[in-house]
Design an enzyme around this catalytic site. Structure first.
Site, short mmCIF file in Angstrom:
data_model
loop_
_atom_site.label_atom_id
_atom_site.label_comp_id
_atom_site.label_asym_id
_atom_site.label_seq_id
_atom_site.Cartn_x
_atom_site.Cartn_y
_atom_site.Cartn_z
N LYS A 88 19.16 21.89 12.83
CA LYS A 88 17.73 22.61 12.38
C LYS A 88 17.41 21.46 11.17
CE LYS A 88 15.33 26.65 11.60
NZ LYS A 88 15.43 28.05 11.07
N GLU A 145 20.54 32.34 28.88
CA GLU A 145 20.79 31.04 28.89
C GLU A 145 21.46 30.33 30.00
OE1 GLU A 145 21.19 32.80 26.16
OE2 GLU A 145 19.84 32.09 24.59
N PHE A 178 25.68 32.18 9.86
CA PHE A 178 24.96 32.73 11.34
C PHE A 178 24.59 31.94 12.44
CE2 PHE A 178 21.27 34.90 13.31
CZ PHE A 178 21.90 36.01 13.69
N GLN A 179 25.14 32.45 13.30
CA GLN A 179 24.86 31.89 14.82
C GLN A 179 25.40 30.45 14.84
OE1 GLN A 179 20.89 32.50 16.18
NE2 GLN A 179 21.76 34.43 17.21
N MET A 193 34.25 38.22 49.60
CA MET A 193 35.62 37.09 49.89
C MET A 193 36.77 37.66 49.22
SD MET A 193 36.35 34.57 51.33
CE MET A 193 35.09 33.27 51.63
#
Lengths: 193, 566
Positions: free
Chosen positions: B163, B51, B113-114, B475
């Site tokens: 949802k 993502e 969940f999640q 760097m």
């Protein structure tokens, strides 16, 4: 913790949308910008969807202005005003529970309260609760006097503030009102201004 | 028309002119993915491999086109993986809208969940965010989200959709017309007295300099800035994100400013008697020590974000407004001027700088990043969109790939996000399919998001990857060399064989260790219609000069000695 009333204190008043998470947004802003604030109060207004915040800053007007411009960037903040030179009324409310288990202390409490805009709102054999309303400064002075009696518990609301005169600080419409109007517009053309 | 929340999301995207979105499916966003099928012909979904890639792609798309980029992810880990991309977009004012699934409303707060408090997590890294609790609010929230993302000082906006809201039905009405947000009105015009002040300072200045920032690009004020510079004969220094604000070949442009900026720019800022800061925000990488910054200069500061005025540098004239509008107000009243002695002084500094140019060095047997970047510049006619990662190669790109057009260098400036370059290049290509796109990345940063090679192959997207491989976090190594007595703690890298890796993904590739092989490799990449990869193995311990150490005075630069002086 008697604090000298600082001449530097500046008051910011913000009208915000009365929506979940707005206080969180404001608090998060102060935290992440490391803004030092003295007190913050939030309360309802006469508009159902508008709340009002009073923020006291223990710093100069420049600093207050920086806070104000950052506050104004929040979408849910409708309007911000820095009450700097503008004459205004401010009030703080304190509930102070003090010892009152002998005649001496009861007499002292009554005597002190007579000299201030304070009243005893609850009294029992052991303790009394005093309600005191006034400016931050006068409450500080009052607390200093009562301290001798023995404070056992205390809460202050923080300062709320309002500018004097006819310069009105109000917002009669919120984002949500506008959007709802738009969504309900029957012809599907939700243009509302 | 009665629609489900998931369909309303798609309809709103179409209304906002979105053609492509970058995302990754999952449980809580599944209804929206299911609705996508119906819209496939008009709304292309790019399946990323992580993502973070989706948010960087949306960002790259936005930076290349000026339009809002869209990314989409599921709840919990899907949404938290977007965070780095949102923060990157926030710091660089890039307009993106992120749509995330959320657990159903009754489950919110139950550690389902999640489940993650995504509006809470993303609060400090978004311009605004929403949790949609009623499907009837969805359409106007989507409209507001795009409006807020693209107007004023642009930035990322996140819309978190539970949802059950995606599944719920309502009458779909898209609010047409202007959005009115009571608490949101970006400033546009300057007041007359502000213009008076600015004009007076410009008239009085003998050593003025324009500091040209990203805001010029976002406001589309390139022509106005050029007119200002030419008419009043004011040299122009660019910020990293301001590159392209004026063509770098223009005689008044004196290069980038700041930590690894052109020395002339930094010296000129310190000597100037007037800074005209346009759409820039005096980042610490630009100013160095604020106490000694531009000590002789008065300051005009124009920015659309009022809170940037007087934040780091106190402005004598601070104007909150849209740059193009403000300059259009200013220009009709601007008197022509010349600053012959000042411009001569600047030419002398530039002369001194060019003698120190690494490209003037004999470097037999080794390949330098500057050479790679400069040769890519030549071989692309200086006209490609380059997207960099973060580090030495990024600074050397800024120094050795002059950009003539706006929005042709896409780079993570404010946040300095390693891993940004490659996915942002993919996003840019979706926005500008006709342009030649080069992702110039280091071996470190590339490995943070290299999984997107699969995305590039699946979409057959024509992005050329140039890996500048020094087998070091270059760097960081440079800082260790200068400030930590060469203790190279955790900077040497044992890397995979990038060409074999490309083979595994099915990406044509080249391996280059000598300067004479650069051209063939670049031409090869250009000849292929699809992703390609070139691994350039460069000198391990290169240095980027000039360098203003963090917090040092801007004129206190470590510079490369001239040949023969070393």
């Amino acid at each position: 913790m008697a604090k000298q009333a600082s001449a530097q204190k500046v008051t910011i008043v913000a009208l915000v949308e009365n929506e979940p998470g707005v206080l969180n947004r404001v608090a998060s802003l102060f935290r992440r910008r490391a803004f030092n604030i003295d007190s913050l109060t939030v309360g309802r207004t006469h508009r159902a969807h508008v709340s009002r915040m009073t923020i006291r800053v223990d710093a100069g007007p420049e600093y207050a202005k920086r806070i104000a411009t950052n506050l104004q960037k929040l979408v849910n903040v409708i309007d911000v005003r820095v009450l700097d030179n503008e004459p205004h009324i401010e009030r703080d409310l304190a509930l102070i529970k003090v010892r009152s288990d002998d005649t001496d202390s009861r007499n002292t409490i009554t005597e002190i309260c007579d000299r201030y805009p304070a009243r005893i709102v609850d009294i029992g054999p052991k303790v009394a609760i005093i309600e005191m309303v006034g400016t931050e400064e006068i409450i500080e002075t009052f607390i200093d006097e009562v301290r001798a009696v023995g404070i056992v518990e205390m809460i202050r609301t923080g300062v709320v503030s309002m500018g004097r005169g006819i310069r009105i600080h109000d917002a009669d419409i919120t984002r949500r009102d506008l959007a709802r109007v738009a969504a309900q517009s029957p012809n599907g053309n939700g243009r509302i201004v | 028309m009665r629609l489900k929340g998931s369909e309303i999301i798609m309809e709103c995207l179409l209304k906002e002119g979105v053609h492509v979105m970058f995302g990754y499916p999952g449980g809580a966003i599944l209804p929206t993915y299911d609705a996508m099928a119906k819209y496939e012909d008009r709304l292309h979904h790019v399946l990323v491999r992580h993502e973070q890639g989706a948010s960087h792609m949306a960002d790259g798309y936005a930076r290349a086109t000026g339009e809002v980029g869209v990314c989409i992810a599921t709840s919990g880990p899907g949404a938290t993986n977007l965070v780095t991309g949102l923060a990157t977009a926030m710091m660089d004012s890039s307009p993106i809208v992120a749509i995330t699934g959320q657990v159903p409303i009754p489950a919110i707060g139950s550690d389902a969940f999640q489940e993650t408090d995504v509006t809470g997590v993303t609060l400090p890294v978004t311009k605004h965010n929403y949790l949609v609790t009623d499907v009837r609010d969805l359409a106007y929230i989507m409209k507001e989200a795009f409006h807020i993302a693209r107007t004023g000082r642009p930035g990322p906006v996140l819309v978190d959709v539970p949802k059950d809201v995606q599944n719920a039905e309502t009458e779909f009405v898209y609010p047409e017309g202007d959005i009115v947000l009571p608490g949101y009105s970006p400033p546009a015009r300057a007041h007359e007295r502000e213009l008076d002040g600015a004009l007076q300072l410009i008239a009085e200045a003998e050593r003025p300099i324009i500091l040209a920032g990203h805001g010029i690009l976002m406001s589309g004020a390139m022509q106005e800035v050029r007119e200002l510079a030419e008419r009043a004969q004011i040299p122009v220094s660019l910020t990293l994100l301001g590159k392209g604000a004026m063509p770098e070949e223009h005689p008044l442009v004196i290069g980038m400013m700041g930590m690894h900026g052109e020395a002339t720019s930094n010296l000129a800022i310190q000597e100037a008697d007037l800074l005209i800061a346009l759409g820039m925000r005096f980042d610490d990488r630009v100013t160095g020590n604020l106490k000694t910054y531009a000590p002789n200069a008065r300051k005009i500061h124009v920015d659309i974000d009022r809170s940037e005025l007087n934040k780091n540098v106190k402005a004598d004239v601070g104007i909150a407004g849209d740059l193009k509008t403000v300059l259009r107000q200013l220009l009709p009243r601007l008197q022509p001027k010349s600053h012959v002695a000042w411009i001569q002084q600047i030419r002398d500094w530039l002369e001194d700088s060019s003698e120190r140019d690494i490209l003037n060095y004999e470097t037999p047997g080794i390949l330098l990043t500057a050479q790679v970047v400069n040769d890519i510049w030549k071989l692309t006619g200086g006209d490609a969109i380059t997207v960099t990662d973060v580090g030495q190669h990024q600074m050397l790109e800024a120094q050795y790939y002059p950009h003539q057009r706006p929005s042709t260098l896409l780079t993570s400036g404010g946040l300095g996000t390693m891993g940004f370059g490659f996915p942002a290049a993919i996003g840019a290509k979706f926005g500008k399919p006709e342009e030649e796109i080069w992702a110039i990345v280091g071996d470190g940063g590339f490995q943070m998001t290299l999984c997107e090679m699969a995305t590039a192959v699946q979409e057959n997207i024509n992005v050329n990857i140039a890996i500048i491989n020094n087998n070091f976090l270059g760097m960081v190594r440079q800082w260790q060399e200068l400030f930590f007595e060469k203790r190279y703690q955790a900077t040497p890298m044992v890397n995979p064989d990038f060409c074999k890796l490309a083979d595994a993904y099915g990406i044509p590739n080249r391996y280059v260790t000598r300067r004479e092989d650069i051209e063939e490799a670049v031409r090869f990449a250009q000849s292929i219609d699809g992703p390609t990869l070139i691994e350039f193995v460069v000198e391990k311990e290169e240095m980027v000069y000039p360098m203003v150490p963090a917090g040092a005075d801007l004129h206190d630069m470590k510079r490369r000695p001239k040949p023969g002086e070393a």
